[in-house]
Scaffold this motif. Sequence first.
Motif, PDB file in Angstrom:
ATOM      1  N   TYR A  94       3.185  23.754  32.795  1.00 50.04           N
ATOM      2  CA  TYR A  94       2.834  24.612  33.733  1.00 50.04           C
ATOM      3  C   TYR A  94       3.341  25.889  33.593  1.00 50.04           C
ATOM      4  O   TYR A  94       4.248  26.399  32.821  1.00 50.04           O
ATOM      5  CB  TYR A  94       3.486  23.840  35.158  1.00 50.04           C
ATOM      6  N   ASP A  95       2.710  26.995  33.993  1.00 51.28           N
ATOM      7  CA  ASP A  95       2.990  28.233  34.313  1.00 51.28           C
ATOM      8  C   ASP A  95       3.678  28.480  35.734  1.00 51.28           C
ATOM      9  O   ASP A  95       4.540  29.095  35.746  1.00 51.28           O
ATOM     10  CB  ASP A  95       1.838  29.120  34.051  1.00 51.28           C
ATOM     11  N   TYR A  96       2.869  27.877  36.629  1.00 54.87           N
ATOM     12  CA  TYR A  96       3.562  27.913  37.864  1.00 54.87           C
ATOM     13  C   TYR A  96       3.583  26.345  38.523  1.00 54.87           C
ATOM     14  O   TYR A  96       2.677  25.555  38.367  1.00 54.87           O
ATOM     15  CB  TYR A  96       2.752  28.692  39.064  1.00 54.87           C
ATOM     16  N   LEU A  97       4.706  26.169  39.270  1.00 52.25           N
ATOM     17  CA  LEU A  97       4.844  24.502  39.639  1.00 52.25           C
ATOM     18  C   LEU A  97       4.924  24.699  41.372  1.00 52.25           C
ATOM     19  O   LEU A  97       5.896  25.594  41.660  1.00 52.25           O
ATOM     20  CB  LEU A  97       6.085  23.855  39.199  1.00 52.25           C
ATOM     21  N   VAL A  98       4.037  24.011  41.787  1.00 54.54           N
ATOM     22  CA  VAL A  98       4.271  23.983  43.420  1.00 54.54           C
ATOM     23  C   VAL A  98       4.670  22.528  43.727  1.00 54.54           C
ATOM     24  O   VAL A  98       4.024  21.484  43.596  1.00 54.54           O
ATOM     25  CB  VAL A  98       2.764  24.305  44.205  1.00 54.54           C
ATOM     26  N   VAL A  99       5.945  22.354  44.249  1.00 53.10           N
ATOM     27  CA  VAL A  99       6.154  21.119  44.569  1.00 53.10           C
ATOM     28  C   VAL A  99       6.217  20.767  46.156  1.00 53.10           C
ATOM     29  O   VAL A  99       6.664  21.603  46.966  1.00 53.10           O
ATOM     30  CB  VAL A  99       7.972  21.077  44.297  1.00 53.10           C
ATOM     31  N   SER A 100       5.411  19.969  46.438  1.00 55.65           N
ATOM     32  CA  SER A 100       5.108  19.605  47.887  1.00 55.65           C
ATOM     33  C   SER A 100       5.099  17.875  48.086  1.00 55.65           C
ATOM     34  O   SER A 100       4.245  17.618  48.154  1.00 55.65           O
ATOM     35  CB  SER A 100       3.884  20.331  48.355  1.00 55.65           C
ATOM     36  N   VAL A 101       6.202  17.450  47.559  1.00 56.34           N
ATOM     37  CA  VAL A 101       6.156  15.901  47.336  1.00 56.34           C
ATOM     38  C   VAL A 101       6.491  15.510  48.807  1.00 56.34           C
ATOM     39  O   VAL A 101       6.829  14.304  48.863  1.00 56.34           O
ATOM     40  CB  VAL A 101       7.029  15.422  46.315  1.00 56.34           C
ATOM     41  N   GLY A 102       6.858  16.134  49.709  1.00 62.91           N
ATOM     42  CA  GLY A 102       7.490  15.710  51.093  1.00 62.91           C
ATOM     43  C   GLY A 102       8.770  15.075  50.772  1.00 62.91           C
ATOM     44  O   GLY A 102       9.595  15.291  50.095  1.00 62.91           O
ATOM     45  N   ALA A 103       9.064  14.237  52.036  1.00 61.66           N
ATOM     46  CA  ALA A 103      10.510  13.601  52.007  1.00 61.66           C
ATOM     47  C   ALA A 103      10.195  12.055  52.095  1.00 61.66           C
ATOM     48  O   ALA A 103       9.140  11.710  52.517  1.00 61.66           O
ATOM     49  CB  ALA A 103      11.087  14.137  52.938  1.00 61.66           C
ATOM     50  N   ARG A 104      11.269  11.414  52.110  1.00 59.37           N
ATOM     51  CA  ARG A 104      11.321   9.714  52.613  1.00 59.37           C
ATOM     52  C   ARG A 104      12.099   9.647  53.794  1.00 59.37           C
ATOM     53  O   ARG A 104      12.903  10.625  54.172  1.00 59.37           O
ATOM     54  CB  ARG A 104      11.831   8.857  51.392  1.00 59.37           C
ATOM     55  N   SER A 105      12.022   8.388  54.522  1.00 59.12           N
ATOM     56  CA  SER A 105      12.707   8.074  55.692  1.00 59.12           C
ATOM     57  C   SER A 105      13.980   7.934  55.248  1.00 59.12           C
ATOM     58  O   SER A 105      14.618   7.687  54.027  1.00 59.12           O
ATOM     59  CB  SER A 105      12.301   6.670  56.245  1.00 59.12           C
ATOM     60  N   ASN A 106      15.051   8.734  56.071  1.00 54.25           N
ATOM     61  CA  ASN A 106      16.485   8.638  55.975  1.00 54.25           C
ATOM     62  C   ASN A 106      17.277   7.358  56.716  1.00 54.25           C
ATOM     63  O   ASN A 106      17.029   7.251  58.058  1.00 54.25           O
ATOM     64  CB  ASN A 106      17.134   9.997  56.413  1.00 54.25           C
ATOM     65  N   THR A 107      17.832   6.339  55.798  1.00 54.95           N
ATOM     66  CA  THR A 107      18.359   5.437  56.254  1.00 54.95           C
ATOM     67  C   THR A 107      19.890   5.673  56.662  1.00 54.95           C
ATOM     68  O   THR A 107      20.405   4.780  57.480  1.00 54.95           O
ATOM     69  CB  THR A 107      18.247   4.131  55.308  1.00 54.95           C
ATOM     70  N   PHE A 108      20.296   6.778  56.499  1.00 52.84           N
ATOM     71  CA  PHE A 108      21.837   7.274  56.770  1.00 52.84           C
ATOM     72  C   PHE A 108      22.674   6.077  56.100  1.00 52.84           C
ATOM     73  O   PHE A 108      23.726   5.990  56.656  1.00 52.84           O
ATOM     74  CB  PHE A 108      22.168   7.385  58.212  1.00 52.84           C
ATOM     75  N   ASN A 109      22.244   5.720  54.965  1.00 52.51           N
ATOM     76  CA  ASN A 109      23.120   4.333  54.337  1.00 52.51           C
ATOM     77  C   ASN A 109      23.551   3.351  55.260  1.00 52.51           C
ATOM     78  O   ASN A 109      24.784   2.697  55.223  1.00 52.51           O
ATOM     79  CB  ASN A 109      24.324   4.973  53.646  1.00 52.51           C
TER      80      ASN A 109
END
Length: 649
Positions: free
Chosen positions: A163-178
């Motif tokens: 890549y020359d430019y990278l756009v990171v937009s993978v979102g997030a996952r649910s947080n279980t707080f361990n």
Amino acid sequence: MTAIQRLSRTFRENSSLAKMLIVFTVGGGGLVAFSDAKSDDGISIVNPSEADDKNKKKRVVVLGTGWAGTSFLKNLKDPSYDVQVISPRNFFAFTPLLPSVTVGTVEARSIVEPIRNIVRKKNVNVHYWEAECYRIDAKNKKVYCRSHLAGDPNQIEEIVVDYDYLVVSVGARSNTFNIPGVAENCHFLKEIEDAQKIRRKIVDCFERASLPNLSDEERKKILHFVVVGGGPTGVEFAAELHDYVTEDLVKLYPKVKDAVKITLVEATDHILNMFDKRITTFAEEKFQRDGIDLKTGAMVVKVTDKEISTKQVKNGGEISNLPYGMVVWSTGIGTRPVIMEFMKQVGQGNRRVLATDEWLRVEGTSDIYALGDCATINQRKVMVSFPYRPNFVIKTLLILNKNLDLLVHNILSFLSASLGGRKMIFDFQKMIFDFQSRNLILSSGLVSYEDIWAIFQKADKDDSKTLTVKEFQETLKDICERYPQVDLYLKNKQLSSLVDLLKDSKGDSAKESVEVNLEEFKAALSQVDSQMKNLPATAQVAAQQGSYLADCFNRMEYCEENPEGPLRFRGEGRHRFRPFRYKHLGQFAPLGGEQTAAQLPGDWVSIGHSTQWLWYSVYASKLVSWRTRALVISDWGRRFIFGRDSSGI
């Protein structure tokens, strides 16, 4: 210019006109046929390596097809980029309607749009690969991906993309707080697949409870639905589930209707605590009338396959065990593994989320941008110290000099001259030398000075060591644009401009002419950083970020020569672009029973049936295509006429 020349120019500037074939009939009428030159799958495949190096397009790799990534793709118009989209899902999902999918109010297919449909008619080369990125190599500008689409489900195809430019937009996952048992026993509500699983589980619970030879206690356990999280998603799901049960399922399962119970668990004292108190109060009262059990001030400490254990935040931390049939976990978001590994690469390993600057560029990089839930903007502070580490200082500190005082004096004299005569403090072997002011600090070879000093120096054009109203007004717009917390602070103080704030700091607001020195200027702005807040992880924020970044890419070449951003207070010239600014357009909280609460800009609050129709119209307009609008509206109409589908398919 002749008519032929004008016509030729029109066709060159409007490529779509060149696709029209006008066939005139004998009677003077006409038939207009439109021919789309795109390929069947809507993707123009171009190998950048085959292009001439001189005309080679910049390759932009977009990770993710959520709100941020899709908004970027929809608004990108510059054909000088070669765009590669990589995501494990080949569609965009309208996530605000996921709670409606869980109960059949809206069908899952109605809120998704294939990503190829979105990009197929764009004047930009866009390619899509269904794969998942598992590593980002910022040093070599590569992303490593895996695809599971091979014939053998156990076979994984590795893909490496430059890549020359990278756009990171993978979102997030649910947080279980361990919390033990959450990942194994709870349902989440982040993806379209999650909503479909919940829908099947609800129907399964009612079918199981209808079986013979079950005790009343067993039926109550099976039909006890627990929702963890009192935010907008959790509240909307609880409301949708209540409507589903009371309007549809009790008619189909009349023998078990008295065994149904819905419990909403929230760790804070109130649900919807990010909304106006009027909305919070109304929602809590309505849920109590509807029979939804609100368990506020309770933290989940453990989830087994039979019970969920909660602990009261107050009242001595009493532990309660609740038997359940289904638990929906809708609280908090966590960072994905690929982002956690990438954060270590760029020196952000101690953070919980990826940090970007105000232009959405990942801190520590020059060509990687991060949008949406996977990142947060690290807004620059007015009172922050900026590091400056001259190499000669570090080397000099290693020299053993018998005359330490002379060495320190020589270093300070040189620094003072090289930094434009700025005042400083020097810290050497735990000895502090105070030279007139506290604007610069040199500690173990590290020089730093606060942003406010740079602002003051930039505004003080005559180098008089004081600021006049005229001098300040010339840079006021740039200050508010570069530091948005200043504008928020003025609004909270009910001051019309920063000039009034300067007058206020002098203690005489009646003066028409005000001059302040650095210390008075610092006193006036000492509290502005308290207005800084992180943006919420919402679809609205992600969509605006994607649109903003696409606009920057569209005008990147122009803004290189004609920068339009605010002044560089620590350097010369201007920033290339204006920084990203989030514009809050309001938020909704559906509460069931055809009632919705809305909090719109200007502290305007609306609650009731009329607001529900506003919710219908806004969500219909925000859907990504006319196809999804038609499907969702038809689903709403079907529900009004025939009720919700309880087949669980």
